[in-house]
Design a protein around this motif. Sequence first.
Motif, PDB file in Angstrom:
ATOM      1  N   ALA A   1      67.907  26.646  79.689  1.00  0.00           N
ATOM      2  CA  ALA A   1      67.164  26.660  78.379  1.00  0.00           C
ATOM      3  C   ALA A   1      67.748  27.658  77.449  1.00  0.00           C
ATOM      4  O   ALA A   1      67.753  27.655  76.340  1.00  0.00           O
TER       5      ALA A   1
ATOM      6  N   TRP B   1      65.074  20.637  78.908  1.00  0.00           N
ATOM      7  CA  TRP B   1      65.357  21.841  80.187  1.00  0.00           C
ATOM      8  C   TRP B   1      64.268  22.590  80.688  1.00  0.00           C
ATOM      9  O   TRP B   1      64.667  22.320  82.115  1.00  0.00           O
TER      10      TRP B   1
ATOM     11  N   THR C   1      62.393  19.589  82.054  1.00  0.00           N
ATOM     12  CA  THR C   1      62.831  18.467  83.245  1.00  0.00           C
ATOM     13  C   THR C   1      62.997  20.036  84.438  1.00  0.00           C
ATOM     14  O   THR C   1      62.343  19.052  86.092  1.00  0.00           O
TER      15      THR C   1
ATOM     16  N   CYS D   1      70.885  27.688  75.759  1.00  0.00           N
ATOM     17  CA  CYS D   1      70.499  26.801  75.109  1.00  0.00           C
ATOM     18  C   CYS D   1      70.930  27.167  73.172  1.00  0.00           C
ATOM     19  O   CYS D   1      69.891  27.777  72.838  1.00  0.00           O
TER      20      CYS D   1
ATOM     21  N   CYS E   1      66.656  25.307  84.829  1.00  0.00           N
ATOM     22  CA  CYS E   1      66.376  25.383  84.393  1.00  0.00           C
ATOM     23  C   CYS E   1      65.936  25.006  83.194  1.00  0.00           C
ATOM     24  O   CYS E   1      66.643  25.975  82.049  1.00  0.00           O
TER      25      CYS E   1
END
Length: 216
Positions: free
Chosen positions: A209, A162, A165, A212, A205
């Motif tokens: 992240a 993430w 990205t 997560c 993003c």
Amino acid sequence: MVLADKKKINMILFLKIILYTAQGAALLAAIAKWNENKHSSQRYFLHFMIFVAVVEIAANLSRMYTSLGNSYIYNIYIIVSFLFFFYWFYAILKYKKVFYWILGIYFISVGISISLESFVNEMLHITLYMGTLLILFLTSLYYRSLLEKKEVVDFLKLQPFWIATGLLIFYIGLLPVQFLQGFKDFDRINYQFIMMVLNIFLYGCFAIAFLCPQKK
């Protein structure tokens, strides 16, 4: 004419609020998950997000209360942020030797940029261009390494995916913005709008992240 200027100012303020909201969300996510992430490769992102907040506050204060503007503050951010991202990629990638070349190229670009451009009165465009290209190169290396791992099956649960990205989207979008700034019709509202969208993707993003779960 005055009414049109007021509308532009109101639009810019609205776009900035959304931009700062995205940054704040990423910072809060980094704080909330600090205990889980402090032993990972992403452990320094909380410090980076605090640095981002300090830069934004300092840039606004400098613009409002000094005659220097805020380009020099964002130039400091540009130099430091690229070095931070290079360090992060170094931590997660196996291609260690390539970073000697990357740092060499980057520091040369910084030196050229500072010598040819005004550090106080304008953005360091040469540093920005070169740093952007290097980040895009590193993200391509990350995706290549990801494809070689079993983790690729659950890539949506990976913090580095993430972050990489977000960086990819932000810097791919930043390249044409830098180019368009040279045109007279590309005014401040257009710039602020595009940067708002890019920052929402970037810090969105980042927030995903940080949220997560870390692998045990």
